[in-house]
Design a protein around this motif. Sequence first.
Motif, short mmCIF file in Angstrom:
data_model
loop_
_atom_site.label_atom_id
_atom_site.label_comp_id
_atom_site.label_asym_id
_atom_site.label_seq_id
_atom_site.Cartn_x
_atom_site.Cartn_y
_atom_site.Cartn_z
N ASP A 198 -5.72 -2.99 9.22
CA ASP A 198 -6.62 -2.15 8.42
C ASP A 198 -5.85 -0.99 7.82
O ASP A 198 -5.45 -0.07 8.54
CB ASP A 198 -7.76 -1.65 9.32
CG ASP A 198 -8.75 -0.77 8.57
OD1 ASP A 198 -8.54 -0.55 7.36
OD2 ASP A 198 -9.72 -0.33 9.19
N PRO A 199 -5.63 -1.00 6.50
CA PRO A 199 -4.85 0.09 5.89
C PRO A 199 -5.46 1.47 6.17
O PRO A 199 -4.73 2.46 6.21
CB PRO A 199 -4.90 -0.21 4.39
CG PRO A 199 -5.32 -1.63 4.27
CD PRO A 199 -6.09 -1.97 5.51
N ILE A 253 -4.09 3.55 9.12
CA ILE A 253 -2.74 4.11 9.03
C ILE A 253 -2.79 5.47 8.35
O ILE A 253 -3.41 5.63 7.30
CB ILE A 253 -1.81 3.12 8.30
CG1 ILE A 253 -1.65 1.87 9.17
CG2 ILE A 253 -0.48 3.76 7.98
CD1 ILE A 253 -0.86 0.76 8.53
N ASP A 278 4.86 -6.33 5.26
CA ASP A 278 5.92 -6.16 4.27
C ASP A 278 7.29 -6.25 4.95
O ASP A 278 7.56 -5.51 5.91
CB ASP A 278 5.75 -4.79 3.61
CG ASP A 278 6.78 -4.53 2.55
OD1 ASP A 278 6.51 -4.89 1.40
OD2 ASP A 278 7.86 -4.00 2.88
N PRO A 325 4.88 2.46 8.06
CA PRO A 325 3.57 1.81 8.08
C PRO A 325 3.70 0.32 7.77
O PRO A 325 4.38 -0.06 6.82
CB PRO A 325 2.82 2.52 6.95
CG PRO A 325 3.89 2.94 5.99
CD PRO A 325 5.18 3.07 6.76
N ALA A 356 -8.26 4.07 1.05
CA ALA A 356 -8.20 2.97 2.02
C ALA A 356 -9.59 2.62 2.53
O ALA A 356 -9.93 1.45 2.70
CB ALA A 356 -7.29 3.35 3.18
N LEU A 406 1.44 4.09 1.62
CA LEU A 406 0.92 4.71 2.83
C LEU A 406 1.77 5.88 3.27
O LEU A 406 1.67 6.33 4.39
CB LEU A 406 0.85 3.67 3.94
CG LEU A 406 -0.22 2.60 3.68
CD1 LEU A 406 -0.04 1.43 4.58
CD2 LEU A 406 -1.59 3.19 3.85
N GLN A 451 -4.97 -8.76 3.88
CA GLN A 451 -3.54 -9.09 3.96
C GLN A 451 -3.14 -9.30 5.43
O GLN A 451 -3.40 -8.45 6.27
CB GLN A 451 -2.76 -7.93 3.35
CG GLN A 451 -1.26 -8.07 3.45
CD GLN A 451 -0.56 -6.83 2.92
OE1 GLN A 451 -1.12 -6.07 2.13
NE2 GLN A 451 0.67 -6.62 3.36
N TYR A 462 0.85 -1.17 0.00
CA TYR A 462 0.00 0.00 0.00
C TYR A 462 0.89 1.23 0.00
O TYR A 462 1.90 1.26 0.69
CB TYR A 462 -0.88 0.02 1.26
CG TYR A 462 -1.81 -1.14 1.35
CD1 TYR A 462 -3.11 -1.04 0.87
CD2 TYR A 462 -1.39 -2.34 1.90
CE1 TYR A 462 -3.96 -2.12 0.94
CE2 TYR A 462 -2.25 -3.42 1.98
CZ TYR A 462 -3.54 -3.30 1.51
OH TYR A 462 -4.38 -4.35 1.58
N VAL A 476 1.16 -2.88 7.15
CA VAL A 476 -0.18 -3.45 7.09
C VAL A 476 -0.07 -4.96 7.28
O VAL A 476 0.63 -5.63 6.53
CB VAL A 476 -0.85 -3.15 5.73
CG1 VAL A 476 -2.17 -3.88 5.62
CG2 VAL A 476 -1.05 -1.66 5.58
#
Lengths: 193, 584
Positions: free
Chosen positions: B307-308, B311, B191, B320, A89, A18, B187, A16, B322
């Motif tokens: 929950d993206p 953030i 990462d 961040p 989001a 972000l 997800q 993502y 996720v």
Amino acid sequence: MNALQIKKGSTKHSAYNLRPTFSDVEEAHTLAVLVDNEAGVLARVIGLFSGRGYNIDSLTVAEVDHTGHLSRITIVTRGTPQVIEQIKAQLGRIVPVHRVHDLTVEGPAVERELALLKVAGAGDKRVEALRLADIFRASVVDSTLDSFVFEITGAPEKIDAFADLMRPLGLIEMARTGVAALSRGSDAYRQGG
Amino acid sequence: MARQMTGARMVVQALKDQGVDTVFGYPGGAVLPIYDEIFQQNDIQHILVRHEQGAVHAAEGYARSTGKPGVVLVTSGPGATNAVTGLADALLDSIPIVVLTGQVPTFLIGTDGFQEADTVGITRPCTKHNWLVKETDRLPGILHEAFHVATAGRPGPVLVDIPKDVQFATGTYTAPVKGGSKRYQPQVKGDMTEINELVEALESAKKPIFYTGGGVINSGGAASQLLRELVEATGAPITSTLMGLGAYPGTGKNWLGMLGMHGLYEANMAMHDCDLLIAVGARFDDRITGRTDAFSPHSVKAHIDIDPSSINKVIRVDIPIVGDVAHVLEDMLKVWKSRGRKMNREALTKWWAQIDKWRAVDCLQFRNSDKIIKPQHALQRLEALTKDRDRYITTEVGQHQMWAAQYLTFDEPKRWMTSGGLGTMGYGFPASIGVQMAHRDALVINVAGEASWMMNMQELGTAMQFRLPVKQFILNNERLGMVRQWQQLLHGERYSSSWSESLPDFVKLAEAFGAKGIQCSDPADLDDAIMEMVNHDGPVVFDCLVEKHENCFPMIPSGEPHNKMLLGDAAATDAIQGAGAALV
């Protein structure tokens, strides 16, 4: 910078994006949202925008894949980069939403809108309206002795410009579809992925 | 295996296939076929509540104390609208709840039929997802998907609206598929680049802090274990939100106590001064951050959340991640260990020395009395007399809730059920019923205020009917204490409608339902009275008459940052001014 020498908002990309750009300037973004075509899905999307106080400049929706029951919602919205990221989001966590694409940042895109304009008048104004319509490549889809209905397709700015010109020439009613948009090139947003 | 059956039978079959043993509900015209099926089986017990709001809060208590989804069955129209507060509560606290509502038959929908309401429309913004089932053949698939959506990713409430003709009609039942609905798969793995970056930051941090929340508890037992291991191994201090209490033990040596508006001084000061803030399953709620532009101004911020949309919503973060808390913490621990378990120990020692200075302020001290029971004292005694038991605590909302968070200790997750996000008065009593249903032999105590408790006191009937020995520990100050406190702080001591007039005699009230009532007003009698409550085999309403004008401290006045805490009454009157006055 700070004690740990990590640049604020540094950009190593995860799945993502972000890490917003920390700007407070409002931008317009065009989002393409692929959703299951099921009852209430549009209400979920609209409810999200009204409930959380986001802006909708334009919204179009129609089924694009009949067998896969998929619809595509195109939303033009406005906000700071942080708000735009939040909108994406929030859209992404709606269960029937498959994908959210920000056409404004994901490369070049074409945006088109269709509008119908009713112009009433007689004499020189009527002739001038028809002449300008020709310049804008608008077509006449209805005609009476004292009115035209023009159909025009183009970027929203082009429609704005045409409407501005028609106003002194007798524009009495207008309907616009809102923006539909696709990315340029051979890449495509398909179902599932 | 596909089988033909009615929609009503499908509901019961799907609940069984989803492992449901308890349903909280209230019958009515539009769900009679389902109640008829419930009557004809013994695998699922139905708990008849006295109000649909109570059913949802009971299911929340059940869910939070077990980790399994809570199930509610109510009728159409008023049954569904009464459940709305519970849905909104479960949404803000991320509690997995499956609510089944009856609906008028499909051919009556839209005609303003008797007990018709647009249930999916009304509940759309207060559920994670909802469905209106128009064909019986689609019912089993939707029910299974409902359980999947409620529990997968960030948990939350879902609602399935089932018209009465769909319940009567026959269709083909299908069993749940493994892995749940394909279209909803959040997800869970973080990462690795970001995780590595966080570990690097942790290794060199001089003043790190873990800020954890309800997400750790929702992630499951493994997440709490991994968090404990990581905190112990790194030696970093840890604080938690109201929702996250128990993920790290309250008796643990790295524990700073709860943070936020009524959090501990040391926790808030450490948040303000830290140089690395690691948010784990927490969402930077306004009760936590105080003034956002002055929130933890010198820190690098990392945020682990499934929950993206959590953030960068409130506080912009630098790292961040996720993913599910347990998955991310496991990877984080692995990376940190493989890189040689490095920490800046020297700096960490200094950091702890600073924290110990803040701890020495002893922010929870209060002036005790031997004439009148101080609410803090009552909770200290409750803690001392029950901490070694198999104990679960629920609360209502207000001063007593904050005092409970401050003075009670939670060493395990899922032991503490409180309405954090929505702040729902009336939550605690029905929640305690749900907890007791799941843990029949445990000591379940609802710490309450008299005003909150009266919002759902009808559930005393439920507790009696199902022999649920829940203890209602009411700190009775004859005031809406938190409202009164804010009026003192913000509105020139004009106490508009914040006293409880015409209170019932709680002992007689309990007795009217056949329960036990205890009243205590003398500090000298308190221990005996508490033990009488604990030892009674049945529901108890404990009317603890406490000091009426006690304020809840410490406190960050609204509109102020973490390092501007009020520690006591001297500074309190009219303490909230300027822009902060507009905040809640």
